[in-house]
Design a protein around this motif. Sequence first.
Motif, mmCIF file in Angstrom:
data_model
loop_
_atom_site.group_PDB
_atom_site.id
_atom_site.type_symbol
_atom_site.label_atom_id
_atom_site.label_comp_id
_atom_site.label_asym_id
_atom_site.label_seq_id
_atom_site.Cartn_x
_atom_site.Cartn_y
_atom_site.Cartn_z
ATOM 1 N N GLU A 160 53.755 -46.519 38.178
ATOM 2 C CA GLU A 160 52.906 -46.153 36.771
ATOM 3 C C GLU A 160 52.875 -44.570 36.572
ATOM 4 N N LYS A 161 52.888 -44.243 35.316
ATOM 5 C CA LYS A 161 52.822 -42.937 35.023
ATOM 6 C C LYS A 161 51.977 -42.557 33.849
ATOM 7 N N LYS A 162 51.078 -41.584 33.676
ATOM 8 C CA LYS A 162 50.163 -41.621 32.707
ATOM 9 C C LYS A 162 50.133 -40.140 32.044
ATOM 10 N N ASP A 163 50.139 -39.858 30.808
ATOM 11 C CA ASP A 163 50.193 -38.623 30.234
ATOM 12 C C ASP A 163 49.013 -38.391 29.022
ATOM 13 N N GLN A 164 47.836 -38.275 29.407
ATOM 14 C CA GLN A 164 46.608 -38.017 28.311
ATOM 15 C C GLN A 164 46.760 -39.477 27.822
ATOM 16 N N ARG A 165 46.904 -39.893 26.635
ATOM 17 C CA ARG A 165 46.495 -41.270 25.785
ATOM 18 C C ARG A 165 47.801 -42.217 26.257
ATOM 19 N N ILE A 166 48.823 -41.738 26.700
ATOM 20 C CA ILE A 166 50.171 -42.572 26.920
ATOM 21 C C ILE A 166 50.358 -42.904 28.519
ATOM 22 N N ALA A 167 50.321 -44.148 28.640
ATOM 23 C CA ALA A 167 50.898 -44.413 29.980
ATOM 24 C C ALA A 167 51.969 -45.513 29.955
ATOM 25 N N VAL A 168 53.103 -45.443 31.121
ATOM 26 C CA VAL A 168 53.944 -46.265 31.428
ATOM 27 C C VAL A 168 53.870 -47.019 32.655
ATOM 28 N N THR A 169 54.199 -48.306 32.741
ATOM 29 C CA THR A 169 54.034 -49.243 33.958
ATOM 30 C C THR A 169 55.318 -49.657 34.103
ATOM 31 N N LEU A 170 55.820 -49.952 35.422
ATOM 32 C CA LEU A 170 57.098 -50.484 35.752
ATOM 33 C C LEU A 170 56.886 -51.398 36.900
#
Lengths: 113, 110
Positions: B56-66
Motif C-alpha cells: 500500500e502507498k498513500k499520497d495525501q488524498r490518493i492511495a494505491v493498494t496491491l
Amino acid sequence: GAGVSQSPRYKVAKRGQDVALRCDPISGHVSLFWYQQALGQGPEFLTYFQNEAQLDKSGLPSDRFFAERPEGSVSTLKIQRTQQEDSAVYLCASSYSVNTEAFFGQGTRLTVV
Amino acid sequence: GENVEQHPSTLSVQEGDSAVIKCTYSDSASNYFPWYKQELGKRPQLIIDIRSNVGEKKDQRIAVTLNKTAKHFSLHITETQPEDSAVYFCAASNFNKFYFGSGTKLNVKP
C-alpha cells in the motif's frame, strides 16, 4: 525543454501517404516508448527503445510501421501508406531507467482521410 | 503477454465522496504499477505508483493498494473534488514494457 516534446501536434494525411512523427525525450532518459491511443481507449504499446537499441517492437501493428532512435535521443515513428485505421493519437514517453516513471509527450493526433 | 483489465469504465461520484478504481493483471512477473490521470486533450500524467514489494502507498488524498497473490491493484481517491474529474489509467510493467488498462472516466459532481 523540460518535458517530452512531440511534433507535429496534429497531422492530416491522405490515405496512402507516408507520415513521420517526431519525439524529443527528456534529456538523459534512457528508455523511450511509443504508444497508440484510439479515442476513448487506453494507450496501446507499440515499441520500446533503450538508448538506440529497439528492444521490443512487438506492438507495431504491421510492417508499415517503423521506428528508429539512431543516436539514442530523438525518435521517429514512420507510417507508410497510411490507412484510415491508423487514425489515432500517437504518444511518446521516456523514462530515466527501468521501471521508473514514464513521462508522456502531448501526442500527435493523426487523422487519415 | 500481459493483460490489464480496469473497472469501472465510468464512475460518477458526489464531491467529497470517495472513488475506487480496480485493475487486474495477468503476468505474475509484473512488478511496477503506475496510475496515470489524463485530462481531455492532455497527456497522461503519473499520480501515484507502487512496486511489487509494497502492499500500500498513500499520497495525501490518493492511495494505491496491491494484492500480488490475487494480481489486482486499486486506486482510492478520498474527499473527491471537481478537479479530480478526468480519465484514469492503471498500468502494469515488467522490465519497462507498460501495459495500460482501458481507462476509467471519473466525474465528480459539485
